[in-house]
Design a protein around this motif. Sequence first.
Motif, PDB file in Angstrom:
ATOM      1  N   GLU A   1       8.774  -9.025  -1.494  1.00 25.07           N
ATOM      2  CA  GLU A   1       8.938 -10.139  -1.693  1.00 25.07           C
ATOM      3  C   GLU A   1       8.202 -11.195  -1.041  1.00 25.07           C
ATOM      4  O   GLU A   1       7.625 -11.038   0.171  1.00 25.07           O
ATOM      5  CB  GLU A   1      10.764 -10.196  -1.673  1.00 25.07           C
ATOM      6  CG  GLU A   1      11.599  -9.272  -2.537  1.00 25.07           C
ATOM      7  CD  GLU A   1      11.480  -9.884  -3.937  1.00 25.07           C
ATOM      8  OE1 GLU A   1      11.097 -11.001  -3.977  1.00 25.07           O
ATOM      9  OE2 GLU A   1      12.061  -9.337  -4.747  1.00 25.07           O
ATOM     10  N   ARG A   2       8.520 -12.637  -1.392  1.00 29.37           N
ATOM     11  CA  ARG A   2       7.896 -13.519  -0.424  1.00 29.37           C
ATOM     12  C   ARG A   2       8.539 -13.515   1.141  1.00 29.37           C
ATOM     13  O   ARG A   2       9.843 -13.072   1.259  1.00 29.37           O
ATOM     14  CB  ARG A   2       8.351 -14.867  -0.959  1.00 29.37           C
ATOM     15  CG  ARG A   2       7.321 -15.566  -2.018  1.00 29.37           C
ATOM     16  CD  ARG A   2       5.903 -15.531  -1.625  1.00 29.37           C
ATOM     17  NE  ARG A   2       5.700 -16.401  -0.794  1.00 29.37           N
ATOM     18  CZ  ARG A   2       5.382 -17.761  -0.766  1.00 29.37           C
ATOM     19  NH1 ARG A   2       4.926 -18.288  -2.088  1.00 29.37           N
ATOM     20  NH2 ARG A   2       5.051 -18.473   0.303  1.00 29.37           N
TER      21      ARG A   2
ATOM     22  N   TYR B   1       9.376 -15.920   3.066  1.00 30.65           N
ATOM     23  CA  TYR B   1      10.562 -17.032   3.311  1.00 30.65           C
ATOM     24  C   TYR B   1      10.918 -17.273   1.814  1.00 30.65           C
ATOM     25  O   TYR B   1      10.092 -17.679   1.177  1.00 30.65           O
ATOM     26  CB  TYR B   1      10.141 -18.313   4.142  1.00 30.65           C
ATOM     27  CG  TYR B   1       9.534 -17.823   5.559  1.00 30.65           C
ATOM     28  CD1 TYR B   1      10.610 -17.374   6.249  1.00 30.65           C
ATOM     29  CD2 TYR B   1       8.218 -17.968   5.820  1.00 30.65           C
ATOM     30  CE1 TYR B   1      10.132 -17.182   7.580  1.00 30.65           C
ATOM     31  CE2 TYR B   1       7.577 -17.654   6.830  1.00 30.65           C
ATOM     32  CZ  TYR B   1       8.501 -17.282   7.733  1.00 30.65           C
ATOM     33  OH  TYR B   1       8.173 -16.746   9.312  1.00 30.65           O
ATOM     34  N   ARG B   2      12.200 -17.106   1.456  1.00 30.90           N
ATOM     35  CA  ARG B   2      12.537 -17.276   0.221  1.00 30.90           C
ATOM     36  C   ARG B   2      14.194 -17.829   0.259  1.00 30.90           C
ATOM     37  O   ARG B   2      14.850 -17.527   1.181  1.00 30.90           O
ATOM     38  CB  ARG B   2      12.367 -16.157  -0.736  1.00 30.90           C
ATOM     39  CG  ARG B   2      13.313 -15.031  -0.211  1.00 30.90           C
ATOM     40  CD  ARG B   2      12.590 -13.727  -1.100  1.00 30.90           C
ATOM     41  NE  ARG B   2      13.635 -12.528  -1.067  1.00 30.90           N
ATOM     42  CZ  ARG B   2      13.634 -11.604  -0.005  1.00 30.90           C
ATOM     43  NH1 ARG B   2      12.489 -11.642   0.768  1.00 30.90           N
ATOM     44  NH2 ARG B   2      14.655 -10.772   0.036  1.00 30.90           N
ATOM     45  N   PRO B   3      14.518 -18.563  -0.700  1.00 28.08           N
ATOM     46  CA  PRO B   3      15.782 -19.026  -0.724  1.00 28.08           C
ATOM     47  C   PRO B   3      16.982 -18.175  -0.832  1.00 28.08           C
ATOM     48  O   PRO B   3      18.024 -18.467  -0.254  1.00 28.08           O
ATOM     49  CB  PRO B   3      16.007 -19.931  -1.982  1.00 28.08           C
ATOM     50  CG  PRO B   3      14.783 -19.555  -2.980  1.00 28.08           C
ATOM     51  CD  PRO B   3      13.912 -18.927  -1.927  1.00 28.08           C
ATOM     52  N   ASP B   4      16.704 -17.135  -1.121  1.00 27.29           N
ATOM     53  CA  ASP B   4      18.077 -16.129  -1.131  1.00 27.29           C
ATOM     54  C   ASP B   4      18.156 -15.309   0.393  1.00 27.29           C
ATOM     55  O   ASP B   4      19.272 -15.052   0.703  1.00 27.29           O
ATOM     56  CB  ASP B   4      17.889 -15.042  -2.188  1.00 27.29           C
ATOM     57  CG  ASP B   4      16.508 -14.137  -1.945  1.00 27.29           C
ATOM     58  OD1 ASP B   4      15.606 -14.894  -1.353  1.00 27.29           O
ATOM     59  OD2 ASP B   4      16.573 -12.820  -2.157  1.00 27.29           O
TER      60      ASP B   4
ATOM     61  N   ARG C   1      17.861 -19.678   2.982  1.00 22.97           N
ATOM     62  CA  ARG C   1      18.158 -20.787   2.233  1.00 22.97           C
ATOM     63  C   ARG C   1      17.810 -22.175   2.648  1.00 22.97           C
ATOM     64  O   ARG C   1      17.089 -22.955   2.009  1.00 22.97           O
ATOM     65  CB  ARG C   1      19.568 -21.036   1.737  1.00 22.97           C
ATOM     66  CG  ARG C   1      20.228 -21.696   0.457  1.00 22.97           C
ATOM     67  CD  ARG C   1      21.433 -21.378   0.287  1.00 22.97           C
ATOM     68  NE  ARG C   1      22.534 -21.869   1.266  1.00 22.97           N
ATOM     69  CZ  ARG C   1      22.999 -23.170   1.184  1.00 22.97           C
ATOM     70  NH1 ARG C   1      22.587 -24.116   0.495  1.00 22.97           N
ATOM     71  NH2 ARG C   1      23.776 -23.387   2.161  1.00 22.97           N
TER      72      ARG C   1
ATOM     73  N   HIS D   1       3.238 -15.325   5.348  1.00 21.89           N
ATOM     74  CA  HIS D   1       3.579 -16.576   4.753  1.00 21.89           C
ATOM     75  C   HIS D   1       2.529 -17.401   4.328  1.00 21.89           C
ATOM     76  O   HIS D   1       2.223 -17.731   3.165  1.00 21.89           O
ATOM     77  CB  HIS D   1       4.577 -17.559   5.607  1.00 21.89           C
ATOM     78  CG  HIS D   1       4.664 -18.907   4.950  1.00 21.89           C
ATOM     79  ND1 HIS D   1       4.886 -19.175   3.662  1.00 21.89           N
ATOM     80  CD2 HIS D   1       4.617 -19.997   5.426  1.00 21.89           C
ATOM     81  CE1 HIS D   1       5.398 -20.458   3.685  1.00 21.89           C
ATOM     82  NE2 HIS D   1       4.598 -20.812   4.702  1.00 21.89           N
TER      83      HIS D   1
ATOM     84  N   GLU E   1       0.393 -15.764   1.785  1.00 27.34           N
ATOM     85  CA  GLU E   1       1.111 -15.993   0.565  1.00 27.34           C
ATOM     86  C   GLU E   1       0.658 -17.439   0.022  1.00 27.34           C
ATOM     87  O   GLU E   1       0.480 -17.298  -1.221  1.00 27.34           O
ATOM     88  CB  GLU E   1       2.564 -15.606   0.389  1.00 27.34           C
ATOM     89  CG  GLU E   1       2.917 -14.450   0.801  1.00 27.34           C
ATOM     90  CD  GLU E   1       4.264 -14.047   1.654  1.00 27.34           C
ATOM     91  OE1 GLU E   1       4.603 -13.043   1.677  1.00 27.34           O
ATOM     92  OE2 GLU E   1       4.935 -15.351   1.686  1.00 27.34           O
TER      93      GLU E   1
ATOM     94  N   PRO F   1       7.454 -23.948   3.125  1.00 31.35           N
ATOM     95  CA  PRO F   1       7.559 -23.346   2.071  1.00 31.35           C
ATOM     96  C   PRO F   1       7.957 -24.070   0.855  1.00 31.35           C
ATOM     97  O   PRO F   1       8.817 -25.131   0.987  1.00 31.35           O
ATOM     98  CB  PRO F   1       8.808 -22.307   2.339  1.00 31.35           C
ATOM     99  CG  PRO F   1       8.426 -21.882   3.686  1.00 31.35           C
ATOM    100  CD  PRO F   1       7.982 -23.325   4.285  1.00 31.35           C
TER     101      PRO F   1
ATOM    102  N   TYR G   1      10.089 -24.279  -1.773  1.00 29.12           N
ATOM    103  CA  TYR G   1      11.598 -24.383  -1.980  1.00 29.12           C
ATOM    104  C   TYR G   1      12.294 -25.290  -1.025  1.00 29.12           C
ATOM    105  O   TYR G   1      13.223 -26.050  -1.259  1.00 29.12           O
ATOM    106  CB  TYR G   1      11.950 -22.955  -2.035  1.00 29.12           C
ATOM    107  CG  TYR G   1      12.389 -22.264  -0.927  1.00 29.12           C
ATOM    108  CD1 TYR G   1      13.732 -22.444  -0.113  1.00 29.12           C
ATOM    109  CD2 TYR G   1      11.567 -21.540  -0.183  1.00 29.12           C
ATOM    110  CE1 TYR G   1      14.105 -21.715   1.074  1.00 29.12           C
ATOM    111  CE2 TYR G   1      11.839 -20.739   0.824  1.00 29.12           C
ATOM    112  CZ  TYR G   1      13.000 -20.767   1.568  1.00 29.12           C
ATOM    113  OH  TYR G   1      13.269 -20.263   2.715  1.00 29.12           O
TER     114      TYR G   1
END
Length: 491
Positions: free
Chosen positions: A132-133, A135-138, A141, A168, A171, A195, A197
């Motif tokens: 997965e990425r 740093y991601r929102p799930d 956040r 990061h 990516e 990031p 998001y």
Amino acid sequence: MPHRVTHHTQLPIHRKDFGMPGIDDLIASIEVEQEAAKKRRTKCGKEIELILAKAQQDGRSALSAEEDERVAELFAARDQAAADIEGIGNKLANANKIKTEEMERAAAQREVAPTQTRAPAYDRVARVGTEERTYRPDTDRRGKQFLMDISRQFLFQDVEAAGRLSRHMAEERIERAEYMARAVGTGAFAGLTVPQYLTDLYAPATAALRPFADVCNRHELPEQGMSVNISRITTASSAEIQAAENAAVSETNMDDTLLTVPVQTAAGQQTVSRQAIDRGTGIEDVTMQDLFNRVATKLDATLLNQATTGLTNVATALAYTDGTPTGAEMYPKILGAAAGVEAALLAMGRPTHAVMHSRRWYWLSSQMSSTWPLINWSGVPVQASGTADSASSYGSGPRGVLPCGLEVIVDNNIATNYGTGTNEDELYVVPASECHLWEDPNAPLFIRAEQAAAANLGVLLVAYSYFAYTFGRYANGMQKVGGTGLVTPAF
């Protein structure tokens, strides 16, 4: 997306052993390419619509030569994007076919037949999965892990934090390669990209601090260089009545002047304490919001107040001098400014917005009158001196409409210390189409750690983005109302 390899000491397998991306990576990359082509096609169509709409709005029966050339370029680019989409679709279909075959082959390989061979120990099995990425929102956040990693890597040379930040950026180079190339081309100091998001999450709040910037004519910042160059016609051709048959007709050689607009950097900073880095909770809201707010505020204030090129210095002044100002007296001055804009631009634009400080907006709203304008804009009640949008708030768009049709933008970056008494503000009448602002579409863009405030146990975080602007394509195209009639209002 890249693969992650789980391995143990007995069976070393390293990421670098996999030279080629997996099929999932390939499909994801093709899908990104397909989405980019679709966006290019849509963008071309929208720009063509805008050019045609402007010609219609200006009452022109034909496009200018420059507009015709641009429309032709856009149609060609749109057709190329459509061809790219078709080709990419075929490529994606083939990749999905390969993936299906691999899944079928993997399912067949998972079929187990009983043998006398002893199964390997768990810690001698290598497993490959999708990564997965970083740093991601799930999982992050509001960007806490991102900020903590920046701070820890800078303050403690934390190896794990440095590794996450490195992944990061790798990516970002894969998923936003075009944007990353543009950022590098500016020649400014390097930083970490925020990031996407998080930019999306905090962008609505930053817009509240740049009301004027948000109604400007937006353009994408050029990919390279630290300036934007515009050709400005300074000597036009001429036409006269021919004196007699075969007599020479009027001729004036056209001439232009290069208008060079510098690319500037808007930046904000926030010092995070070592205690917050070590033990903090909830620091991401305050830190990210403050950094983004500072960048947005500085950009907007620069557009309004910068020496020489800011709106206050470019706009042609119309004085309103009165010891006892009233709204009824001030309104004709606003119309005078609007008339000045139209006289300067003619068919090249029209006055669209009145930009004022919130105190001036509420003062105008407080004014009472037994008379009303002879001519009102459509939708403005006859006995009103304008309308207000009850659902609007600071930075959310136009606050209302004046009787002459000017939309009101309230912006508290307008200075309130003009005049000999240092207590006057100004009101600007502008054509939004000639308020040009170039920005990267994902700004604010970067964040980096600066030299630690060692004596205070703090780390200085800096957020910054690049922009360029100009209001100077046409002389007298911007107008302002100022003077003693705009002193601190009394309610």
